[in-house]
Design a protein around this motif. Structure first.
Motif, short mmCIF file in Angstrom:
data_model
loop_
_atom_site.label_atom_id
_atom_site.label_comp_id
_atom_site.label_asym_id
_atom_site.label_seq_id
_atom_site.Cartn_x
_atom_site.Cartn_y
_atom_site.Cartn_z
N THR A 1 0.85 -1.19 0.00
CA THR A 1 0.00 0.00 0.00
C THR A 1 0.89 1.24 0.00
N TYR A 2 0.28 2.37 -0.39
CA TYR A 2 1.03 3.61 -0.31
C TYR A 2 1.55 3.83 1.11
N VAL B 1 -0.22 -0.96 -4.53
CA VAL B 1 0.86 -0.61 -5.45
C VAL B 1 1.66 -1.89 -5.73
N VAL C 1 2.09 9.31 4.00
CA VAL C 1 0.97 9.86 3.24
C VAL C 1 0.41 11.05 4.00
N VAL D 1 8.01 8.82 -0.28
CA VAL D 1 8.38 7.41 -0.18
C VAL D 1 9.65 7.23 0.64
N ALA E 1 -4.09 6.15 1.26
CA ALA E 1 -3.00 5.40 1.89
C ALA E 1 -3.17 3.90 1.73
N ALA F 1 7.02 4.84 -8.25
CA ALA F 1 5.74 5.05 -7.59
C ALA F 1 4.89 6.06 -8.35
N LEU G 1 2.51 11.42 -1.28
CA LEU G 1 3.27 10.28 -0.77
C LEU G 1 4.75 10.64 -0.82
N THR H 1 1.23 5.44 -10.21
CA THR H 1 0.08 6.30 -9.90
C THR H 1 -0.50 6.91 -11.17
#
Length: 460
Positions: free
Chosen positions: A270-271, A407, A277, A362, A403, A372, A360, A376
């Protein structure tokens, strides 16, 4: 392109527009009954800069006789309010039901007098030169500024004979037809580039763009760290290094039922598992010291450029930035509300965002920010955003829902290959897009050059 010139023997006169047209004439209501069907033309039914008009909506006269602007076939509609006027919302009314129309009160109506061609008037008043002059004479409050009748009455129009007017119109429209064909071809190229970009991103995040790390490892007779092992290592590190307030809260794993099968060595995350997030904020506008600094303050309209967004329409001072959170460079920005939900950008510098953007930041040891971002912006990532937004008139994807979105995470070395190949292909797309956009601007400039030449009133 052949020049649009006046015939040598033609006598040109420059006259006030009010001598060439009747401005906002009154309706002849004696010929209309409550049941007479007429065309209804709201502002949205008139094209911007192309002279198109949709007269297909029909209403009885009784419904429109009060509170709307009257016109008839052959009249020129001229949008008087900003930004419609600046955008060129003007057209010659034609094909009206029973020859009569009613529409927005934000139209001025120009009815050509005897010896004046309506298309000639339309091309003159829709030209950039005339619209720019009209814009400088607008009156009223900001956002509600209008072109007054007094400007139209005093403005001047070059007026040759009716025969010459029609010859000029024919030449203008011949040139415009050629330009329209060229523009249509360019727009088709843009659409093809958009489809190609989507296909590249789709292949990239499905493991079909480059050789997978699993295949590479087999070919080379070695092992590799899988996406699942990479993710677990990073989650363990985040937990052990937690220095925030309270007890560490483990980010939730994704719900994988219904998700497609991933390539060997990939994993769904997940994000929230990939980084921090956040949602943006709105600095108090009453304190002007919050603005005018060096920190970009991103809004959805600043994400038009896509990846590597750096510039913004507003900038914050450090005092203004203290009201919210400063995002590090390489943060993924995603519009989370409204018709533009899902519009995405990758910040190239530290920035802040307004409350309409989720972000986000990362943990870069887990995934490359570029990867990422590409997920998206891909069709799959965009579909997750749209499908999980609240089903209301105004779609909203709040921070917690964003969130929790899934992904696909490849092994780290495979991410590098994916990003490098996507960058290579999209750099070519950007080069072609820039050339197409330059040609579209050139076509628009040529349209205005045609009009300027047409109304020069000279044979030289």
């Amino acid at each position: 392109m052949s020049a649009v010139l006046a015939e040598p023997e033609t006598t040109w006169r420059t006259v006030p527009l009010s001598e060439a047209v009747e401005i906002s004439p009154k309706a002849d209501r004696a010929v209309l009954t409550d049941t007479t069907l007429v065309s209804f033309v709201p502002m949205a039914a008139v094209g911007a800069g192309n002279g198109q008009i949709d007269t297909s909506t029909i209403r009885p006269y009784a419904e429109v006789k009060k509170g709307y602007t009257h016109f008839r076939d052959g009249d020129v509609l001229f949008a008087k309010i900003t930004p419609c006027m600046e955008n060129g919302k003007m057209a010659v009314a034609h094909g009206l039901h029973n020859g009569v129309g009613f529409g927005s009160t934000e139209f001025h109506v120009l009815r050509p007098r005897a010896g004046v061609d309506s298309r000639y008037v339309y091309h003159f008043v829709s030209g950039a030169k005339y619209r720019n002059e009209a814009a400088h004479h607008m009156t009223g409050a900001v956002g509600q500024k209008r072109v007054p009748v007094s400007f139209l009455e005093r403005s001047e129009i070059p007026l040759p004979s009716l025969h010459e007017q029609r010859r000029i119109v024919a030449e203008i429209e011949k040139q415009f037809s050629r330009l329209d064909q060229a523009v249509a071809s360019l727009q088709r190229v843009k659409a093809q580039l958009k489809r190609y970009k989507a296909s590249v991103l789709k292949a990239a995040v499905e493991g079909r763009l480059v050789e997978t790390e699993a295949d590479c490892a087999r070919r080379e007779g070695r092992g590799f760290e899988t996406g699942a092992e990479l993710l677990q290592r990073i989650l363990d590190t985040r937990r052990s290094q937690w220095k925030g307030k309270g007890k560490y809260k483990e980010p939730a794993a994704p719900e994988t039922s219904g998700l497609p099968e991933l390539p060997e060595g990939w994993v769904w995350a997940t994000y929230a598992q990939l980084g921090d997030v956040t949602t943006g904020f709105t600095p108090p506008t009453i304190d002007t010291s919050n603005f005018g600094g060096a920190l970009p303050f991103m809004k959805p309209t600043d994400l038009d450029a896509g990846a590597n967004v750096a510039s913004a329409r507003e900038y914050l001072s450090m005092q203004g930035a203290a009201k919210g959170r400063i995002l590090p460079a390489k943060s993924i920005l995603v519009t989370c509300i409204g018709a533009t939900i899902g519009k995405t950008g990758l910040s190239s510098v530290p920035c802040a965002t307004n409350q309409q953007i989720n972000a986000l930041s990362v943990v870069t040891a887990t995934v490359l920010p570029e990867y990422a971002y590409y997920w998206t912006a891909s069709p799959g990532g965009q579909r997750q955003i749209i499908d999980n937004a609240s089903a209301t008139t105004l779609p909203i994807l709040n921070k917690s829902k964003f969130a929790a979105l899934p992904v696909p995470v490849p092994p780290r070395t495979e991410q590098h290959r994916i990003v490098a190949e996507v960058d290579r292909r999209l750099s070519i797309v950007r080069e072609v897009e820039a050339e197409v956009d330059a040609n579209l601007k050139r076509a628009q400039a040529l349209r205005q050059a045609v009009l300027a030449r047409a109304f020069a009133g000279t044979s030289s």
